[in-house]
Design an enzyme around this catalytic site. Structure first.
Site, mmCIF file in Angstrom:
data_model
loop_
_atom_site.group_PDB
_atom_site.id
_atom_site.type_symbol
_atom_site.label_atom_id
_atom_site.label_comp_id
_atom_site.label_asym_id
_atom_site.label_seq_id
_atom_site.Cartn_x
_atom_site.Cartn_y
_atom_site.Cartn_z
ATOM 1 N N ASN A 1 -4.260 13.297 -0.617
ATOM 2 C CA ASN A 1 -5.628 13.805 -0.760
ATOM 3 C C ASN A 1 -5.841 15.067 0.067
ATOM 4 O O ASN A 1 -6.500 16.016 -0.385
ATOM 5 C CB ASN A 1 -6.630 12.730 -0.325
ATOM 6 N N ASP B 1 0.839 -1.197 0.000
ATOM 7 C CA ASP B 1 0.000 0.000 0.000
ATOM 8 C C ASP B 1 0.874 1.246 0.000
ATOM 9 O O ASP B 1 2.067 1.195 0.310
ATOM 10 C CB ASP B 1 -1.028 -0.004 1.136
ATOM 11 N N ASP C 1 -6.528 10.434 -7.017
ATOM 12 C CA ASP C 1 -6.997 9.488 -8.036
ATOM 13 C C ASP C 1 -5.953 9.308 -9.134
ATOM 14 O O ASP C 1 -5.760 8.193 -9.647
ATOM 15 C CB ASP C 1 -8.311 9.989 -8.643
ATOM 16 N N GLU D 1 -5.952 2.347 -0.832
ATOM 17 C CA GLU D 1 -4.653 2.515 -1.474
ATOM 18 C C GLU D 1 -3.811 1.247 -1.362
ATOM 19 O O GLU D 1 -2.594 1.281 -1.449
ATOM 20 C CB GLU D 1 -3.893 3.692 -0.838
#
Length: 297
Positions: free
Chosen positions: A145, A137, A154, A180
Site C-alpha cells: 500500500n 496473513d 486491494d 490482510e
C-alpha cells in the site's frame, strides 16, 4: 197482432247482434262483462309469465360476472402479495449477505467466519470428527500500500481471496478475519490435510503475477496450522494455537507453513515447506526489508 210480431223480430235481432259482438262501442253487461274481464286478465297473466324466468336469468348472469370479478381480484391480490413477499425475501437475503460478506474480497467477514466455524466445531465435537484450521496473513503487506497505492493493495487481497476459494471444498469455511489476515476452517480434515492445503495456498500466493497492476512485486504469506487432534474443538483455542504457529513462521523468515505442536510449553513446530523466492518478501522487489515493521508483519 202485427205489432207484436215486429217487436219480437226486432228484439231477436238485437240479441243476435249482442251475441255476435257487433256494434262497436257497445258496453257489455252481466255475465258477458265478467267473461270479458276474465279473458283480459288471463291474457295479461299470459303476457307476464316470461318475467320471472328472464329476471332469474339476469340475476344468474350478474352473479356469474361477480364471481369472475371476485376470482380475478383474488388472483391479482395473491400475485401482488407473492411479488412483494419475493421482493422482501430477496432484500432480506441481500441484507444478510451484505452483513456476512467482506465487501472487498467476497469472502465471509470475521463475524460470519467465527459463527460458521463455531457451529462446525460443535457438530464435529458431537460426532467425533476431525477439524483443521489454517490461519495466514500476507508478509509486509503494508509496504504494498505504501509503495504502490491502496488500489494495488486491494487487487492483491482480491487475488489472494480467489486463490483461497479455489482450494476449498464444499463445507469448508474461509474468511477474511483482519486487514490482510485470512482463515480457513476445514471440517473433516486432519492436520496433514490442512498442512497440504496451506502449502498449496502458499505456492499460489507466491506465484501471483503482479503485472496487471502495472507494478512488479512479489506477494508471500506466512501460515499457521492446527487441528482438533491437538487443539480440541474449541474455536478460541484453535485460533490461539494457529496464531502461535503463524508467529513462528514469521520469525523464521516468512513465506512458510508452521504447524502447532501441542500444549506443552505452548510451542509450535515450524515445518518449512518452501519459499516463493529466497530472500524476498511481500511488497519487496529487492532483498532490503521494509523498515518499521514488527516481526509478525
Amino acid at each position: 197482432m202485427l205489432y207484436v210480431v215486429a217487436a219480437v223480430l226486432l228484439s231477436g235481432a238485437a240479441m243476435a247482434q249482442a251475441a255476435s259482438g257487433s256494434g262497436p262501442g257497445r258496453p257489455l253487461h252481466g255475465a258477458d262483462a265478467i267473461h270479458a274481464a276474465d279473458v283480459a286478465s288471463s291474457q295479461r297473466l299470459l303476457d307476464l309469465d316470461w318475467l320471472p324466468g328472464a329476471l332469474q336469468e339476469r340475476v344468474d348472469r350478474q352473479q356469474a360476472q361477480s364471481r369472475r370479478l371476485l376470482v380475478l381480484l383474488l388472483v391479482v391480490l395473491a400475485g401482488s402479495l407473492g411479488y412483494w413477499a419475493l421482493k422482501a425475501r430477496r432484500l432480506q437475503v441481500s441484507l444478510r449477505r451484505m452483513a456476512e460478506t467482506d465487501a472487498l474480497t467476497g469472502l465471509g467477514n470475521r463475524q460470519h467466519f467465527l459463527r460458521q466455524s463455531a457451529q462446525a466445531l460443535l457438530q464435529a465435537e458431537r460426532t467425533g470428527g476431525d477439524v483443521a484450521l489454517v490461519v495466514f496473513d500476507l508478509d509486509r503487506f503494508e509496504s504494498i500500500n505504501d509503495r504502490f497505492g491502496q488500489d494495488t493493495g486491494d487487487w492483491v487481497l482480491r487475488q489472494v481471496a480467489g486463490q483461497c476459494r479455489t482450494l476449498c471444498r464444499r463445507g469448508d469455511h474461509v474468511g477474511r478475519i483482519g486487514g490482510e489476515e485470512f482463515a480457513i476452517l476445514l471440517p473433516g480434515r486432519d492436520l496433514r490435510a490442512a498442512r497440504s492445503v496451506a502449502e498449496a495456498c502458499r505456492v499460489r500466493i507466491a506465484g501471483l503475477d503482479s503485472r496487471p497492476t502495472g507494478q512488479r512485486f512479489i506477494v508471500t504469506a506466512g501460515f499457521g496450522v492446527t487441528a482438533s487432534s491437538r487443539s480440541g474443538h474449541d474455536l478460541a483455542r484453535m485460533l490461539s494455537h494457529a496464531d502461535k504457529a503463524l508467529g513462528a513462521a514469521k520469525r523464521e523468515g516468512r513465506n512458510r507453513v508452521s504447524v502447532f505442536e501441542g500444549d506443552a510449553g505452548s510451542r509450535a513446530r515450524l515445518q518449512v515447506v518452501g519459499e516463493g523466492r529466497p530472500g524476498q518478501d511481500a511488497g519487496s522487489a529487492d532483498r532490503k526489508p521494509a523498515s518499521g515493521r514488527s516481526s509478525r508483519a
